[in-house]
Scaffold this active site. Structure first.
Site, short mmCIF file in Angstrom:
data_model
loop_
_atom_site.label_atom_id
_atom_site.label_comp_id
_atom_site.label_asym_id
_atom_site.label_seq_id
_atom_site.Cartn_x
_atom_site.Cartn_y
_atom_site.Cartn_z
N PHE A 27 -23.08 36.49 53.65
CA PHE A 27 -22.86 35.14 53.49
C PHE A 27 -22.48 35.05 51.87
O PHE A 27 -23.01 34.86 51.10
CB PHE A 27 -23.91 33.93 54.07
CG PHE A 27 -24.13 34.31 55.34
CD1 PHE A 27 -23.74 33.26 56.14
CD2 PHE A 27 -25.39 35.40 55.79
CE1 PHE A 27 -23.95 33.75 57.62
CE2 PHE A 27 -26.19 34.82 57.02
CZ PHE A 27 -24.96 34.90 57.81
N ASP A 28 -21.65 34.06 51.23
CA ASP A 28 -21.25 33.13 50.57
C ASP A 28 -22.21 31.92 50.40
O ASP A 28 -22.27 32.32 51.59
CB ASP A 28 -19.48 32.78 50.86
CG ASP A 28 -19.49 32.41 49.19
OD1 ASP A 28 -20.17 32.36 48.02
OD2 ASP A 28 -17.86 31.18 49.61
N GLY A 29 -22.19 31.74 49.25
CA GLY A 29 -22.84 30.27 49.12
C GLY A 29 -22.63 29.18 49.31
O GLY A 29 -22.08 28.70 50.31
N PHE A 39 -18.99 36.78 55.58
CA PHE A 39 -18.41 35.61 56.11
C PHE A 39 -17.99 35.16 54.12
O PHE A 39 -18.93 34.61 53.23
CB PHE A 39 -19.16 34.42 57.01
CG PHE A 39 -19.11 34.93 57.80
CD1 PHE A 39 -18.71 34.71 58.67
CD2 PHE A 39 -20.48 35.38 58.28
CE1 PHE A 39 -18.66 35.13 60.38
CE2 PHE A 39 -20.79 35.85 59.79
CZ PHE A 39 -20.29 36.02 60.34
N ASP A 93 -15.37 31.45 51.96
CA ASP A 93 -14.72 30.49 52.47
C ASP A 93 -13.23 30.89 51.36
O ASP A 93 -12.05 30.01 51.74
CB ASP A 93 -15.30 29.35 52.13
CG ASP A 93 -15.64 29.02 50.48
OD1 ASP A 93 -14.82 28.07 49.71
OD2 ASP A 93 -15.96 29.83 49.99
#
Length: 305
Positions: free
Chosen positions: A162-164, A273, A275
């Protein structure tokens, strides 16, 4: 008693995210769908190749046991019911016989069915559906259909990265960066290092994965990674936030703006994932990836099907 999915991790997935229907999709015409439907019917007994999210789905389903069904995967698709037959036959051919539920809307928006499903994750190739799902509060990502397939090196481990900011966390800090630059971002995060970030759109999915990990499946485990462009000293707030949620990730990569793709290649996730489209493109060269169309970085962008 009525069947309920309340005690399961529920993944809703489009047919193009689960299987490689890109060749069929190239001939799809929304005004004249008959050609597409006929092609799917002609290929009814020809199992579709695994798609971008196939490995993630297969491994999550491996948490199920005869005595305890922990994960439910539901096909949620703009496909027509005829094409849905090929989806289910392909699932069975690839060892996913437990995929037995599906909603096929023949072009209508399917995201509205996420609510009765209680979905913890929605994966689709359709940007508009992902946008609507996120607006409704469901963790959702647009799969990068050009992504590399997942590594087969970890058959008993679901690996998710995951991105943060704007994914696990809110885009609060990203807004500071976009408005005032890196120095202001660093100062903001140092000042608020002990103040947890508000949750982002994928915090509910991370929490559901944590519960699944605690369920005691004997042969499968989950390994998670935070892969973020943050570097020191802004890393502390991210760690403090996860600690406040009482959720630990297995690996954390604070890359200070370096490209993420090669690091993800080494981690070998079943899905990543992020954004920001640049990071998704970098990742997709090496691993399955999806665009979380949330936060300030995606404001004003036009959906792409």
């Amino acid at each position: 008693m009525a069947v309920t999915l309340d005690d399961k991790l529920v993944v809703a997935i489009s047919s193009r995210a689960l299987f490689d229907f890109e060749e069929e999709n190239r001939i799809f015409d929304p005004d004249h769908p008959q050609g597409y439907m006929q092609l799917q019917l002609d290929r009814l007994d020809d199992p579709a190749r695994p798609g971008v999210a196939f490995s993630l789905v297969k491994k999550l389903l491996a948490f199920n046991e005869p005595a305890q069904q922990r994960v439910e995967v539901v096909v949620l698709s703009r496909n027509d019911p005829v094409s849905g037959m090929r989806v289910f036959r392909s699932a069975k051919a690839h060892g996913l016989a437990s995929v037995q539920r599906g909603v096929f809307t023949q072009g209508a928006a399917p995201f509205r069915y996420l609510r009765p499903l209680g979905a913890h994750l929605f994966l689709s190739a359709n940007a508009a559906d992902v946008n609507e799902a996120l607006a409704m509060g469901f963790p959702a990502a647009q799969v990068a259909t050009q992504s590399a397939q997942a590594s087969a090196a970890h058959p008993h481990e679901v690996r998710i990265a995951f991105d943060g900011d704007a994914v696990l966390f809110s885009d609060e800090a990203e807004r500071v960066f976009q408005a005032a630059g890196l120095d202001a971002f660093q100062a903001h995060e140092v000042e608020k290092a002990l103040l947890p970030l508000p949750p982002g759109p994928f915090k509910p999915f991370l929490s559901a994965l944590h519960r699944l990990q605690q369920s005691g499946a004997p042969s499968m485990r989950i390994r998670t990674a935070l892969v973020t462009a943050r570097g020191a000293p802004a890393h502390e707030r991210a760690i403090q936030t996860l600690m406040s949620w009482k959720i630990a990730v297995d690996e954390a990569m604070f890359l200070g703006g370096m490209p993420k793709g090669e690091f993800l290649r080494e981690f070998e996730p079943d899905f990543f994932f992020d954004d920001q489209t640049g990071h998704v493109t970098s990742a997709a060269r090496h691993v399955p990836a999806g665009h979380v169309r949330s936060g300030i970085a995606n404001q004003g962008t036009l959906p792409a099907g």
